[in-house]
Design a protein around this motif. Structure first.
Motif, PDB file in Angstrom:
ATOM      1  N   TRP A 230      21.720  54.650 -38.405  1.00  0.00           N
ATOM      2  CA  TRP A 230      21.617  54.259 -39.814  1.00  0.00           C
ATOM      3  C   TRP A 230      22.724  53.275 -40.203  1.00  0.00           C
ATOM      4  N   LEU A 231      23.962  53.540 -39.729  1.00  0.00           N
ATOM      5  CA  LEU A 231      25.070  52.644 -40.036  1.00  0.00           C
ATOM      6  C   LEU A 231      24.851  51.261 -39.436  1.00  0.00           C
ATOM      7  N   ILE A 232      24.428  51.224 -38.165  1.00  0.00           N
ATOM      8  CA  ILE A 232      24.187  49.938 -37.509  1.00  0.00           C
ATOM      9  C   ILE A 232      23.033  49.201 -38.182  1.00  0.00           C
ATOM     10  N   ALA A 233      21.954  49.944 -38.480  1.00  0.00           N
ATOM     11  CA  ALA A 233      20.786  49.325 -39.106  1.00  0.00           C
ATOM     12  C   ALA A 233      21.134  48.758 -40.488  1.00  0.00           C
ATOM     13  N   THR A 234      21.941  49.509 -41.251  1.00  0.00           N
ATOM     14  CA  THR A 234      22.355  49.031 -42.567  1.00  0.00           C
ATOM     15  C   THR A 234      23.204  47.775 -42.452  1.00  0.00           C
ATOM     16  N   LEU A 235      24.109  47.756 -41.468  1.00  0.00           N
ATOM     17  CA  LEU A 235      24.953  46.580 -41.245  1.00  0.00           C
ATOM     18  C   LEU A 235      24.117  45.369 -40.847  1.00  0.00           C
ATOM     19  N   VAL A 236      23.160  45.590 -39.929  1.00  0.00           N
ATOM     20  CA  VAL A 236      22.291  44.495 -39.486  1.00  0.00           C
ATOM     21  C   VAL A 236      21.451  43.970 -40.647  1.00  0.00           C
TER      22      VAL A 236
ATOM     23  N   SER B 154      20.275  39.672 -44.253  1.00  0.00           N
ATOM     24  CA  SER B 154      19.987  39.319 -45.639  1.00  0.00           C
ATOM     25  C   SER B 154      20.995  38.304 -46.167  1.00  0.00           C
ATOM     26  N   GLY B 155      22.274  38.490 -45.823  1.00  0.00           N
ATOM     27  CA  GLY B 155      23.308  37.551 -46.256  1.00  0.00           C
ATOM     28  C   GLY B 155      23.120  36.170 -45.654  1.00  0.00           C
ATOM     29  N   ILE B 156      22.763  36.133 -44.357  1.00  0.00           N
ATOM     30  CA  ILE B 156      22.551  34.846 -43.692  1.00  0.00           C
ATOM     31  C   ILE B 156      21.362  34.114 -44.291  1.00  0.00           C
TER      32      ILE B 156
ATOM     33  N   ASP C 198      20.075  34.488 -47.250  1.00  0.00           N
ATOM     34  CA  ASP C 198      20.406  34.044 -48.609  1.00  0.00           C
ATOM     35  C   ASP C 198      21.305  32.815 -48.578  1.00  0.00           C
ATOM     36  N   ALA C 199      22.240  32.794 -47.612  1.00  0.00           N
ATOM     37  CA  ALA C 199      23.181  31.670 -47.527  1.00  0.00           C
ATOM     38  C   ALA C 199      22.469  30.358 -47.192  1.00  0.00           C
ATOM     39  N   ILE C 200      21.458  30.430 -46.324  1.00  0.00           N
ATOM     40  CA  ILE C 200      20.739  29.208 -45.948  1.00  0.00           C
ATOM     41  C   ILE C 200      19.543  28.945 -46.857  1.00  0.00           C
ATOM     42  N   LYS C 201      19.408  29.801 -47.894  1.00  0.00           N
ATOM     43  CA  LYS C 201      18.296  29.670 -48.851  1.00  0.00           C
ATOM     44  C   LYS C 201      16.948  29.637 -48.121  1.00  0.00           C
ATOM     45  N   PHE C 202      16.766  30.668 -47.291  1.00  0.00           N
ATOM     46  CA  PHE C 202      15.581  30.729 -46.429  1.00  0.00           C
ATOM     47  C   PHE C 202      14.283  30.754 -47.239  1.00  0.00           C
ATOM     48  N   ASP C 203      14.240  31.564 -48.295  1.00  0.00           N
ATOM     49  CA  ASP C 203      13.021  31.671 -49.099  1.00  0.00           C
ATOM     50  C   ASP C 203      12.679  30.351 -49.779  1.00  0.00           C
ATOM     51  N   GLU C 204      13.735  29.650 -50.300  1.00  0.00           N
ATOM     52  CA  GLU C 204      13.484  28.374 -50.952  1.00  0.00           C
ATOM     53  C   GLU C 204      12.961  27.332 -49.973  1.00  0.00           C
ATOM     54  N   LEU C 205      13.579  27.299 -48.773  1.00  0.00           N
ATOM     55  CA  LEU C 205      13.136  26.353 -47.758  1.00  0.00           C
ATOM     56  C   LEU C 205      11.701  26.631 -47.326  1.00  0.00           C
ATOM     57  N   LEU C 206      11.386  27.909 -47.160  1.00  0.00           N
ATOM     58  CA  LEU C 206      10.044  28.291 -46.738  1.00  0.00           C
ATOM     59  C   LEU C 206       9.028  27.967 -47.824  1.00  0.00           C
TER      60      LEU C 206
ATOM     61  N   ALA D  49       9.299  25.595 -50.084  1.00  0.00           N
ATOM     62  CA  ALA D  49       9.128  24.136 -50.137  1.00  0.00           C
ATOM     63  C   ALA D  49       8.257  23.647 -48.997  1.00  0.00           C
ATOM     64  N   LYS D  50       8.437  24.229 -47.817  1.00  0.00           N
ATOM     65  CA  LYS D  50       7.646  23.812 -46.660  1.00  0.00           C
ATOM     66  C   LYS D  50       6.185  24.203 -46.807  1.00  0.00           C
ATOM     67  N   ALA D  51       5.946  25.369 -47.392  1.00  0.00           N
ATOM     68  CA  ALA D  51       4.568  25.846 -47.542  1.00  0.00           C
ATOM     69  C   ALA D  51       3.904  25.292 -48.790  1.00  0.00           C
ATOM     70  N   GLY D  52       4.684  24.657 -49.683  1.00  0.00           N
ATOM     71  CA  GLY D  52       4.117  24.119 -50.906  1.00  0.00           C
ATOM     72  C   GLY D  52       3.790  25.181 -51.923  1.00  0.00           C
ATOM     73  N   GLU D  53       4.428  26.335 -51.803  1.00  0.00           N
ATOM     74  CA  GLU D  53       4.222  27.434 -52.744  1.00  0.00           C
ATOM     75  C   GLU D  53       5.397  27.510 -53.714  1.00  0.00           C
ATOM     76  N   GLN D  54       5.148  28.128 -54.870  1.00  0.00           N
ATOM     77  CA  GLN D  54       6.205  28.234 -55.870  1.00  0.00           C
ATOM     78  C   GLN D  54       7.308  29.196 -55.446  1.00  0.00           C
ATOM     79  N   SER D  55       6.929  30.347 -54.931  1.00  0.00           N
ATOM     80  CA  SER D  55       7.945  31.329 -54.526  1.00  0.00           C
ATOM     81  C   SER D  55       7.415  32.192 -53.390  1.00  0.00           C
ATOM     82  N   ILE D  56       8.177  32.216 -52.313  1.00  0.00           N
ATOM     83  CA  ILE D  56       7.887  33.089 -51.176  1.00  0.00           C
ATOM     84  C   ILE D  56       9.128  33.936 -50.923  1.00  0.00           C
ATOM     85  N   HIS D  57       8.961  35.234 -50.924  1.00  0.00           N
ATOM     86  CA  HIS D  57      10.086  36.157 -50.719  1.00  0.00           C
ATOM     87  C   HIS D  57       9.884  36.864 -49.379  1.00  0.00           C
ATOM     88  N   LEU D  58      10.334  36.229 -48.314  1.00  0.00           N
ATOM     89  CA  LEU D  58      10.148  36.777 -46.968  1.00  0.00           C
ATOM     90  C   LEU D  58      11.445  37.339 -46.402  1.00  0.00           C
ATOM     91  N   SER D  59      12.589  36.911 -46.945  1.00  0.00           N
ATOM     92  CA  SER D  59      13.870  37.339 -46.381  1.00  0.00           C
ATOM     93  C   SER D  59      14.066  38.848 -46.480  1.00  0.00           C
TER      94      SER D  59
END
Length: 199
Positions: free
Chosen positions: A112-118, A123-125, A127-135, A137-147
């Motif tokens: 549980w501790l390792i899984a929570t850390l991972v 999630s932090g990575i 969010d830092a690279i703005k993965f949902d926003e990039l995805l 924009a690439k898909a042409g959708e308004q909002s995709i929440h995949l992270s």
């Protein structure tokens, strides 16, 4: 026989008092650790301020275990061998199995501790690279929440990867081999799944 009966009743009363006091103390100590709140937070759910299931469970287990020990001594004092022997054997089996159970619980806590850390790391990575926003924009959708789905998947993947070790510590060997085969196939297909997700 009357003195033995009085002593047996005394043992039973003392055992009951010990069971109530110790089980309530254990429940209080477990509740102070906020394990339920941490677990609910790691799963992304609300605890709702309810009584702690972990504290309630440990309280119940401790209560009945102490009462079982008191009952064994109660029947021993009354020389009821036919009742005492099976109860004593059951208690011995419980204590023989206790190290395996504690080891399994320890592995689950580590998982549980390792899984929570991972999960937090991924999630932090993302969010830092703005993965949902990039995805989006690439898909042409308004909002995709995949992270959040990716981080949650990583969380449960870590839990499942440690599950065979937990089952082995409980000596459930028949369930370990199928799980290992499933994980081998899953890890073999994981690069393709990740590639398909990114593309």
């Amino acid at each position: 026989y009357v003195p033995n009966l009085r002593a047996a009743i005394g043992i039973l009363i003392i055992g009951w008092l010990a069971a109530v006091i110790i089980s309530n103390f254990i429940a209080w100590a477990v509740a102070k650790t906020k394990l339920d709140d941490l677990l609910a937070k790691s799963l992304g759910i609300e605890n709702g301020g309810k009584n702690s299931p972990i504290a309630d469970s440990t309280k119940t287990i401790a209560y009945y275990l102490i009462m079982l020990l008191a009952l064994v001594e109660f029947f021993k004092k009354l020389d009821l061998v036919l009742v005492t022997q099976p109860l004593s054997e059951m208690v011995n089996h419980i204590f023989d199995f206790a190290p395996n159970l504690l080891g399994a619980i320890g592995l689950l806590v580590v998982a549980w501790l390792i899984a929570t850390l991972v999960k937090k790391l991924i999630s932090g990575i993302l969010d830092a690279i703005k993965f949902d926003e990039l995805l989006s924009a690439k898909a042409g959708e308004q909002s995709i929440h995949l992270s959040s789905s990716i981080s949650a998947t990583a969380y449960w993947l870590v839990i499942l990867l440690i599950l065979p070790s937990v089952l082995s510590s409980l000596q459930l060997t028949d369930a370990v081999a199928p799980l290992n085969n499933m994980f081998s196939e899953l890890l073999g297909h994981l690069p393709n799944i990740l590639s398909a997700t990114i593309i």
